[in-house]
Design a protein around this motif. Structure first.
Motif, PDB file in Angstrom:
ATOM      1  N   GLY A  84       4.521  63.585 -53.224  1.00  0.00           N
ATOM      2  CA  GLY A  84       5.909  63.161 -53.079  1.00  0.00           C
ATOM      3  C   GLY A  84       6.815  63.714 -54.163  1.00  0.00           C
ATOM      4  O   GLY A  84       8.028  63.799 -53.994  1.00  0.00           O
ATOM      5  N   GLY A  85       6.216  64.107 -55.288  1.00  0.00           N
ATOM      6  CA  GLY A  85       7.016  64.629 -56.383  1.00  0.00           C
ATOM      7  C   GLY A  85       6.187  65.459 -57.340  1.00  0.00           C
ATOM      8  O   GLY A  85       4.971  65.277 -57.455  1.00  0.00           O
ATOM      9  N   PRO A 107      11.384  70.361 -48.704  1.00  0.00           N
ATOM     10  CA  PRO A 107      12.498  69.706 -49.395  1.00  0.00           C
ATOM     11  C   PRO A 107      12.304  68.204 -49.612  1.00  0.00           C
ATOM     12  O   PRO A 107      12.993  67.613 -50.457  1.00  0.00           O
ATOM     13  N   ASP A 108      11.383  67.568 -48.901  1.00  0.00           N
ATOM     14  CA  ASP A 108      11.116  66.146 -49.135  1.00  0.00           C
ATOM     15  C   ASP A 108      10.350  65.889 -50.422  1.00  0.00           C
ATOM     16  O   ASP A 108      10.251  64.752 -50.874  1.00  0.00           O
ATOM     17  N   ILE A 109       9.786  66.940 -51.013  1.00  0.00           N
ATOM     18  CA  ILE A 109       9.070  66.786 -52.283  1.00  0.00           C
ATOM     19  C   ILE A 109      10.086  66.901 -53.412  1.00  0.00           C
ATOM     20  O   ILE A 109      10.793  67.899 -53.539  1.00  0.00           O
ATOM     21  N   ASP A 110      10.170  65.861 -54.207  1.00  0.00           N
ATOM     22  CA  ASP A 110      11.134  65.793 -55.309  1.00  0.00           C
ATOM     23  C   ASP A 110      10.582  66.570 -56.510  1.00  0.00           C
ATOM     24  O   ASP A 110       9.612  66.138 -57.132  1.00  0.00           O
ATOM     25  N   VAL A 111      11.198  67.707 -56.805  1.00  0.00           N
ATOM     26  CA  VAL A 111      10.776  68.535 -57.931  1.00  0.00           C
ATOM     27  C   VAL A 111      11.791  68.372 -59.059  1.00  0.00           C
ATOM     28  O   VAL A 111      12.991  68.566 -58.859  1.00  0.00           O
ATOM     29  N   LYS A 112      11.290  68.002 -60.227  1.00  0.00           N
ATOM     30  CA  LYS A 112      12.141  67.866 -61.414  1.00  0.00           C
ATOM     31  C   LYS A 112      11.571  68.752 -62.513  1.00  0.00           C
ATOM     32  O   LYS A 112      10.370  68.750 -62.759  1.00  0.00           O
ATOM     33  N   GLN A 126       8.220  77.651 -55.346  1.00  0.00           N
ATOM     34  CA  GLN A 126       9.355  76.715 -55.253  1.00  0.00           C
ATOM     35  C   GLN A 126      10.053  76.856 -53.906  1.00  0.00           C
ATOM     36  O   GLN A 126      10.437  75.862 -53.286  1.00  0.00           O
ATOM     37  N   LYS A 138       2.407  59.955 -52.725  1.00  0.00           N
ATOM     38  CA  LYS A 138       2.975  58.924 -51.863  1.00  0.00           C
ATOM     39  C   LYS A 138       1.955  58.589 -50.781  1.00  0.00           C
ATOM     40  O   LYS A 138       1.044  59.365 -50.521  1.00  0.00           O
ATOM     41  N   ASN A 193       6.761  66.834 -61.356  1.00  0.00           N
ATOM     42  CA  ASN A 193       7.573  66.894 -62.566  1.00  0.00           C
ATOM     43  C   ASN A 193       6.959  67.916 -63.511  1.00  0.00           C
ATOM     44  O   ASN A 193       5.751  67.882 -63.771  1.00  0.00           O
ATOM     45  N   ASN A 212      13.215  78.825 -61.194  1.00  0.00           N
ATOM     46  CA  ASN A 212      13.628  77.893 -60.137  1.00  0.00           C
ATOM     47  C   ASN A 212      13.643  78.518 -58.745  1.00  0.00           C
ATOM     48  O   ASN A 212      13.722  77.792 -57.754  1.00  0.00           O
TER      49      ASN A 212
END
Length: 137
Positions: A87-88, A125-130, A120, A80, A90, A115
């Motif tokens: 920012g994320g 928490p602003d980083i989107d982890v999928k 982790q 980002k 995956n 997880n």
């Protein structure tokens, strides 16, 4: 001390693990003035999550009487801007044939272990982890 990082010029560093002497180099990414010929610092951050997850899962699997040899995780880092940051992340798990039919309880234990790995737990928490568990979904 854990490691040393030496700036080698041309936006590259050499990182050395002090206990083992193992070393690797980093490079700035192409989209940030580098050559993109090695891991960037943010690549290492995203990759660190995958290595932490599979390491603690491997420890848990060992205590359960089997190993996770051959499990592969593809890592996608999403950047980002303003400010420039990760920012994320995956993660896409690929499970070898010999582990695809693992019982549901074992899969849940291993997924929970991954997880809740230390990396982790350290990610903002602003980083989107999928996480896509592939054949274990």
């Amino acid at each position: 001390m854990t490691s040393t990082v030496v700036y080698d010029g041309d936006l590259r560093t050499t990182c050395t693990h002090l206990r083992s002497g193992n070393a690797f180099e980093t490079d700035a990414p192409i989209d940030n003035n580098g050559k993109g010929e090695r891991f960037s610092p943010t690549d290492l951050m995203a990759t660190s999550l995958a290595t932490c997850m599979i390491t603690v899962m491997g420890i848990k699997a060992r205590t359960m009487g089997f190993d996770l040899n051959g499990v592969k995780i593809e890592v996608e880092k999403i950047m980002k801007a303003d400010p420039r940051r990760v920012g994320g992340i995956n993660l896409f798990f690929h499970i070898p044939d010999n582990l695809k039919d693992l019982d549901d309880k074992s899969k849940q234990i291993l997924k929970h272990t991954g997880n809740t790995c230390p990396v982790q737990q350290s990610i903002h928490p602003d980083i989107d982890v999928k996480v896509d568990w592939g054949e274990w979904s």
